[in-house]
Motif scaffolding. Structure first.
Motif, short mmCIF file in Angstrom:
data_model
loop_
_atom_site.label_atom_id
_atom_site.label_comp_id
_atom_site.label_asym_id
_atom_site.label_seq_id
_atom_site.Cartn_x
_atom_site.Cartn_y
_atom_site.Cartn_z
N ASP B 73 0.83 -1.22 0.00
CA ASP B 73 0.00 0.00 0.00
C ASP B 73 0.86 1.26 0.00
O ASP B 73 0.43 2.31 -0.50
CB ASP B 73 -0.92 0.02 1.23
CG ASP B 73 -2.15 -0.86 1.03
OD1 ASP B 73 -2.61 -0.98 -0.12
OD2 ASP B 73 -2.65 -1.40 2.02
N ALA B 76 2.00 1.93 -3.56
CA ALA B 76 0.92 2.52 -4.36
C ALA B 76 0.82 4.02 -4.17
O ALA B 76 0.20 4.71 -4.98
CB ALA B 76 -0.41 1.85 -4.00
N MET B 77 1.40 4.54 -3.10
CA MET B 77 1.42 5.99 -2.86
C MET B 77 2.71 6.62 -3.38
O MET B 77 2.96 7.81 -3.14
CB MET B 77 1.30 6.30 -1.36
CG MET B 77 0.16 5.62 -0.63
SD MET B 77 -1.46 6.19 -1.18
CE MET B 77 -1.50 7.84 -0.47
N PRO B 142 3.46 12.77 -3.87
CA PRO B 142 2.76 11.55 -3.50
C PRO B 142 1.64 11.23 -4.49
O PRO B 142 1.01 12.13 -5.04
CB PRO B 142 2.18 11.86 -2.11
CG PRO B 142 2.26 13.33 -1.96
CD PRO B 142 3.35 13.81 -2.85
N LEU B 143 1.43 9.94 -4.71
CA LEU B 143 0.36 9.50 -5.59
C LEU B 143 -0.89 9.22 -4.79
O LEU B 143 -0.81 8.81 -3.64
CB LEU B 143 0.80 8.21 -6.29
CG LEU B 143 2.05 8.33 -7.17
CD1 LEU B 143 2.54 6.96 -7.55
CD2 LEU B 143 1.73 9.17 -8.39
N SER B 144 -2.05 9.41 -5.40
CA SER B 144 -3.28 8.98 -4.77
C SER B 144 -4.11 8.26 -5.82
O SER B 144 -3.70 8.12 -6.96
CB SER B 144 -4.04 10.18 -4.20
OG SER B 144 -4.70 10.86 -5.25
N ARG B 145 -5.29 7.83 -5.41
CA ARG B 145 -6.19 7.16 -6.35
C ARG B 145 -6.99 8.15 -7.18
O ARG B 145 -7.68 7.76 -8.12
CB ARG B 145 -7.19 6.31 -5.57
CG ARG B 145 -6.58 5.20 -4.77
CD ARG B 145 -7.68 4.43 -4.04
NE ARG B 145 -7.13 3.30 -3.30
CZ ARG B 145 -7.85 2.43 -2.61
NH1 ARG B 145 -9.16 2.57 -2.56
NH2 ARG B 145 -7.28 1.44 -1.98
N SER B 146 -6.93 9.41 -6.81
CA SER B 146 -7.99 10.32 -7.26
C SER B 146 -7.61 11.29 -8.36
O SER B 146 -8.35 12.19 -8.66
CB SER B 146 -8.52 11.10 -6.06
OG SER B 146 -7.48 11.83 -5.45
N ALA B 207 -2.70 6.16 -8.84
CA ALA B 207 -2.13 4.82 -8.74
C ALA B 207 -2.79 4.03 -7.61
O ALA B 207 -3.32 4.61 -6.66
CB ALA B 207 -0.62 4.89 -8.50
N ILE B 208 -2.73 2.71 -7.74
CA ILE B 208 -3.25 1.78 -6.73
C ILE B 208 -2.48 0.48 -6.91
O ILE B 208 -1.94 0.24 -7.99
CB ILE B 208 -4.79 1.59 -6.93
CG1 ILE B 208 -5.43 0.87 -5.74
CG2 ILE B 208 -5.08 0.84 -8.24
CD1 ILE B 208 -6.97 0.90 -5.80
N ASP B 209 -2.40 -0.34 -5.86
CA ASP B 209 -1.78 -1.65 -6.06
C ASP B 209 -2.88 -2.69 -6.27
O ASP B 209 -4.00 -2.53 -5.80
CB ASP B 209 -0.87 -2.04 -4.90
CG ASP B 209 -1.61 -2.24 -3.59
OD1 ASP B 209 -2.60 -1.51 -3.34
OD2 ASP B 209 -1.23 -3.13 -2.82
N HIS B 220 -11.89 1.03 -8.00
CA HIS B 220 -11.62 1.92 -6.85
C HIS B 220 -10.96 3.21 -7.33
O HIS B 220 -11.32 4.32 -6.91
CB HIS B 220 -10.68 1.26 -5.84
CG HIS B 220 -11.20 -0.04 -5.30
ND1 HIS B 220 -12.53 -0.29 -5.09
CD2 HIS B 220 -10.54 -1.16 -4.89
CE1 HIS B 220 -12.67 -1.52 -4.60
NE2 HIS B 220 -11.49 -2.06 -4.47
#
Lengths: 312, 312
Positions: B73, B76-77, B142-146, B207-209, B220
Motif C-alpha cells: 500500500d 501505491a502511494m 505523493p500518488l493517490s487514487r484520485s 495509482a493503486i496496487d 476503486h
C-alpha cells in the motif's frame, strides 16, 4: 451491506481527519503532514472473549475503551496523540449496525483525545477484534521505561485498582448498586492521562502506563531500567469507597490495587523533590536490587499474581 | 513460554531497527526520528481461514507475504517504507516455535524492503491473525487514487493474474508440476513494487496496487477520480506459460488476469507519452463515463465477479 459500503459508512461516522492530515481514509494509505517532532508509534488489540465480553460492555464502550487503551501507550511516552488506524476483524453475524456502533465509540474516544482515525481495514473472521495503530508526537524530552535511577521515588497518577474492581464486579454478577457503578464505569470508560503526560517531561526519569497491573508494570519499568523497586500498600491512592466495595469480589482491596490492570494511570519514577504537588502520589522507592515487591505494615506482602490484562 | 519471554524472542528474530529509529521494541511505543517528508500510514491484516491456509503456505511464507501485502500500500502511494508494527493474535495451540517461524518470515520481508518491525503486540485468541501497521515517507509528489484524467492511459507494472493462478492451483490440489510452481511461488512470495514506485512520481496521475483484482482496483481508482475506464484483454501482460496453465483451474486465463488479486503490481493512469519505455504496459484508457469494463476482440467482456482477495 458489502465491504465497500460498510467502509464508506465507517468513514462517515469517524468524521473529518483535521488539519494535520494531508490525506485521510479512502486511499491506499493516509498521509500526515511533516512535523519537526519525532513520530511515536504503538499498536494494541482488543479481542472478544479475551479483553472484553459483549454482555459486560455496550458496543460503543468496546470501541471507546479499546481505542483509549491503545492511545494510553502514547501518554506513557509523554507524547501527544495525532491519529490512529483501526483494523477490524468482523464475524459474519455482527452486521453493519453493530459494527457502526463500535465505530461510534472509537470516534468518541478520537474526539476526546484529538486523535482522529485516519485509516483502517475491514476483514471477515470468526472472532471480533479491534487492532489499533496509534501515532503521536514526542515532546522535547520523550519518556521511556529505562531511565529510573536508584533513590528515585515511585509515583502514580490518579488512583489504582478501580477499573479492575469494575470488571470483577461484573464477573461476580454485581455492579448495579450505586456505590459499585462508579467502578464499573471506570472499566467501561477509562481515561488516558494526556492531561498529565505533558507535565512529566523534565520531571520523570522513567514512565509506563498501568495496563497489566501496578506491580507488573513496575516490574517492566524496573527491568528496563536495570533496577528494582518497592511500593507500600498504605501509600496506594484509591477511589472513595474502594475499600468498602472491594470485599464483594474475590481477592482483597490491596491485591486489587497492586495487581489490577487497565487503569491507564501513569506510573513513573522521579527524584522526589522534582514532582509538583498534586501531580501524583508517591508510593515507593527505586532500589539497586533487581525485582519489585510490595510492603504492608512494614513486612513483605505476598501477591498471588503480579497482574494480568485478560478479563475472560 | 510466557508472553514476555515470547516477546523477547520475537524481538531478537526481528533484528536491530536501523538508524531512523530513535527507540525500538521494548517500550510503550517506538519513536521515529523527525523527517522533513510527510509520514504515510496504512494497516492490513491476514487472518487464517480468510487470507491464508496453513496447508498452502509455510509459516515463514505466512509472515513474508502478509507483511509484503501490507507494505505494498505504501508503494501505491509512491512512498518508501520506513518501518512497521506487528500485532499478533495467537491461538493457544500455535506455540512459540511456530510463532517464531512466522516472525522469521516477517523479518525476511522487512529486510527485503528495508522496513524493520519496530514495535508490536501479542495477544491470545482463537483465530491466528497478523495485523500490520506500515509507515513510510512520501516523495515530493505523493500518488493517490484520485487524480486520473479523461484521456489518460491505464498502465500496469509486471504481469497480472500469476498470484491468483497460484492459489487456485493449490485449491485444485495442483501446483507441484514445474510449470505450475512458478505461479504458486508468486502467490507465496509476492513482491511489492518499490523498485518502480519511486519512478511513478511526475508520471502517474493516479495509482493503486492490485490487491483485490485488476478490475476491482481499477474500479476503486476510477471511482475516487470520478471517471471510468476500459481495459483490453489482449493487452494484459501475463507470465510465460500463463495461458497454458490457467485452463487447469476453474475460470479461464482472461478472467484470472482481470479479477485475480494479490499480485501487488501497480496499476496507474498517466498521459501516454509520459510513461518511460519498460516501466509498465498500457492496457486501457480513462473515459468520462463512470464504471469500468473490459473488452475482448472489440466486444465487451463479461466477468462473473470483479475480484476478491479472500482465498478460502
Amino acid at each position: 451491506v458489502d465491504e465497500f459500503a460498510l467502509i464508506a459508512a465507517i468513514r462517515e461516522r469517524l468524521g473529518p481527519p483535521g488539519p494535520r492530515v494531508a490525506l485521510g481514509i479512502g486511499d491506499d494509505a493516509a498521509i500526515l503532514r511533516p512535523s519537526r517532532r519525532g513520530v511515536v508509534l504503538s499498536t494494541d488489540v482488543a479481542v472478544e472473549g479475551v479483553h472484553f465480553r459483549r454482555d459486560w460492555l455496550s458496543l460503543e464502550d468496546i470501541g471507546f475503551r479499546s481505542y483509549t487503551g491503545a492511545l494510553s501507550d502514547l501518554a506513557a511516552m509523554g507524547a501527544s496523540p495525532t491519529s490512529g488506524l483501526l483494523s477490524l476483524i468482523l464475524p459474519p453475524d455482527l452486521g453493519a449496525a453493530r459494527t457502526l456502533a463500535i465505530v461510534d465509540g472509537v470516534a468518541a474516544a478520537g474526539r476526546r483525545y484529538r486523535a482522529p482515525v485516519i485509516g483502517g481495514n475491514v476483514s471477515g473472521g470468526r472472532e471480533l477484534s479491534l487492532t489499533f495503530a496509534v501515532v503521536g508526537e514526542v515532546g522535547p524530552r520523550p519518556l521511556s521505561r529505562s531511565g529510573a535511577r536508584v533513590g528515585d521515588g515511585v509515583f502514580v497518577t490518579g488512583t489504582v485498582g478501580a477499573a479492575a474492581l469494575g470488571w470483577r464486579l461484573l464477573d461476580a454478577g454485581l455492579g448495579e448498586a450505586p456505590e459499585e457503578r462508579v467502578f464499573v464505569e471506570r472499566w467501561r470508560r477509562p481515561r488516558a492521562r494526556f492531561d498529565l503526560a505533558s507535565r512529566l517531561g523534565g520531571v520523570a526519569t522513567a514512565a509506563i502506563d498501568i495496563s497489566d497491573g501496578l506491580l507488573a508494570d513496575l516490574g517492566h519499568l524496573a527491568a528496563a531500567s536495570g533496577v528494582g523497586a518497592t511500593v507500600h500498600v498504605e501509600a496506594l491512592p484509591t477511589e472513595p469507597g474502594f475499600a468498602d466495595v472491594a470485599p464483594r469480589v474475590r481477592g482483597d482491596a490491596a491485591e486489587l490495587a497492586l495487581t489490577g490492570g487497565e487503569d491507564y494511570e501513569l506510573l513513573f519514577t522521579a527524584p522526589s523533590g522534582r514532582v509538583p504537588r498534586g501531580l501524583a502520589t508517591r508510593i515507593g522507592t527505586v532500589h539497586q536490587d533487581l525485582g519489585v515487591g510490595a510492603f504492608e505494615g512494614g513486612a513483605p506482602r505476598a501477591v498471588t499474581h503480579f497482574g494480568h490484562r485478560h478479563v475472560v
